[in-house]
Every structure is written in C-alpha cells, then in structure tokens.
Enzyme design. Sequence first.
Site, PDB file in Angstrom:
ATOM      1  N   ILE A  50       0.830  -1.193   0.000  1.00 11.75           N
ATOM      2  CA  ILE A  50       0.000   0.000   0.000  1.00 11.75           C
ATOM      3  C   ILE A  50       0.872   1.254   0.000  1.00 11.75           C
ATOM      4  O   ILE A  50       2.046   1.204   0.413  1.00 11.75           O
ATOM      5  CB  ILE A  50      -0.946   0.001   1.233  1.00 11.75           C
ATOM      6  CG1 ILE A  50      -1.963   1.151   1.171  1.00 11.75           C
ATOM      7  CG2 ILE A  50      -0.151   0.027   2.534  1.00 11.75           C
ATOM      8  CD1 ILE A  50      -3.060   1.075   2.231  1.00 11.75           C
ATOM      9  N   CYS A  51       0.314   2.353  -0.517  1.00 12.57           N
ATOM     10  CA  CYS A  51       0.949   3.661  -0.478  1.00 12.57           C
ATOM     11  C   CYS A  51       2.196   3.696  -1.366  1.00 12.57           C
ATOM     12  O   CYS A  51       2.121   3.431  -2.563  1.00 12.57           O
ATOM     13  CB  CYS A  51       1.254   4.019   0.972  1.00 12.57           C
ATOM     14  SG  CYS A  51       1.656   5.760   1.242  1.00 12.57           S
ATOM     15  N   ALA A  52       3.345   3.982  -0.803  1.00  6.10           N
ATOM     16  CA  ALA A  52       4.580   4.039  -1.595  1.00  6.10           C
ATOM     17  C   ALA A  52       5.138   2.656  -1.910  1.00  6.10           C
ATOM     18  O   ALA A  52       5.905   2.492  -2.862  1.00  6.10           O
ATOM     19  CB  ALA A  52       5.635   4.850  -0.845  1.00  6.10           C
TER      20      ALA A  52
END
Length: 238
Positions: free
Chosen positions: A157-159
């Site tokens: 998730i995210c970066a």
Amino acid sequence: FIGKSVVKSFQLSPILYKHQPIAYDSIWGGSCHNCIVSCLRISSTSSSSTMERKKRVLVPIGESSEEIETSCITDTLTRFGAEVVVASVMAGEDLVCTMSRGLKFVADTSIDEAAKEEWDLIALPGGMPGAEHLRDCDILIEMLKKQKENEKLYAAICAAPSVVLASKGLLGDKATCYPAPALRASLLDPSEEDVVVQNNLITSQGPGTSLKFALMLGELLYGKQKADDIAKEMLVTR
C-alpha cells in the site's frame, strides 16, 4: 492431541476413569468408554481443524513506515482471527521502529527470524523512507519472490507498490499506489481504484484506503461473509 476444552470437560466428570475403572464401569457401563474415546477423537479433530484454518500474516516494517497503514493491517486481520506478526527489517537487535509521524512500534521479531517460517500473506505498509528500507532488505525481497512463485498472497500500500514491488519486478500493470507523480511514474497503466486485486497481488493507495485494503486482505483469506461481518462490527461501509 487433546484440545483444552476437551481436557476441561473431562476433568469435570464425577469419576476419573483412569484411576477408578471399576466404579466407572459400574456407574456408566463399559460401553461408555467407547463414547468418551469417540468424543475425544471428534474434539481433537475439530481442534486441529480450527488450528489449520488460522492464517499467518507477516507485516514487515522499518524506520519511518506509515503507522496508520501498519495499524489498519495488523488490527483488522487480528479481528479476522489471523496470527499477525510484525517484523523489523532494520539491522541490529533493536525491534523498536520510529514510524513516519513519530510513533514508536515494537516489532514482534526480526525479518531474519520471520524468513524461517511460512506465511499465508505478506503485507507491506508504505511511508517514506520506510518503503525504501523494505526495498533494500534482500531477505524480504526473496520472501516476496517466493510468495509470488508459490501463488501465495502478497500486498502493498501507499509508496510500497512503487518503491518496493515495481523496483524488484514484482508488480504488473494496472496496479495502484499513492497518487504522487513520482510514484505513479514507475507503474504501468496505474489504476485509480482504492484497492486493486490481481490474482495473488493486492495494492492500495494510502492511509485513507488502508481499512478497505485490510478488509480485502481479510476477505481473500477468510471469505466475503466474514469480511462483511468484520466491516459491520467496525462500522465500515463496504
């Protein structure tokens, strides 16, 4: 193997058959022995089945990993009944990681120890430079490659989809990540969806989508009905 519940119920019996076989036979009749043996076998089988259904989830973290995402993954999947283990990828014996907004998380173990075990799911939180620490951990990358090869679940998730998975050839097209141009640039035809499921790979965008992400991971491990039930308990609309 005899489960705890079986031992408890056996100890509550008015006669201990092991020590008083004559009294046992005279009160209950010899045929009762077969009943108890059958019950023990059924309970043992049931207990073993329950243990077999318990899923094992690894959540690797490093310095400056994102704390909301880490918390959502670990808390939500624990509610499903999974055994969730947090592993630090940082060098040394200190298991304390200072997260991206300053909270301190104490990992359960090191990535070296976690690599000795099998996992139903490995889920990566984002955060910077936390995702870079995950990317630079050779042990973790080998574990992720193994998950992919064995068609077992892995998620980011995210970066993390961009920084960890894309940089190591573990991400296909149409995945998603945090909507920053520099991160999206490393994805092939990135999706705008909050959560994307591609066979055994799951990706998501960031802190605001982390509950949806965690619930989807739970659904893939335990089924949609269980996920809907957990979401309702958490007051989350799916």
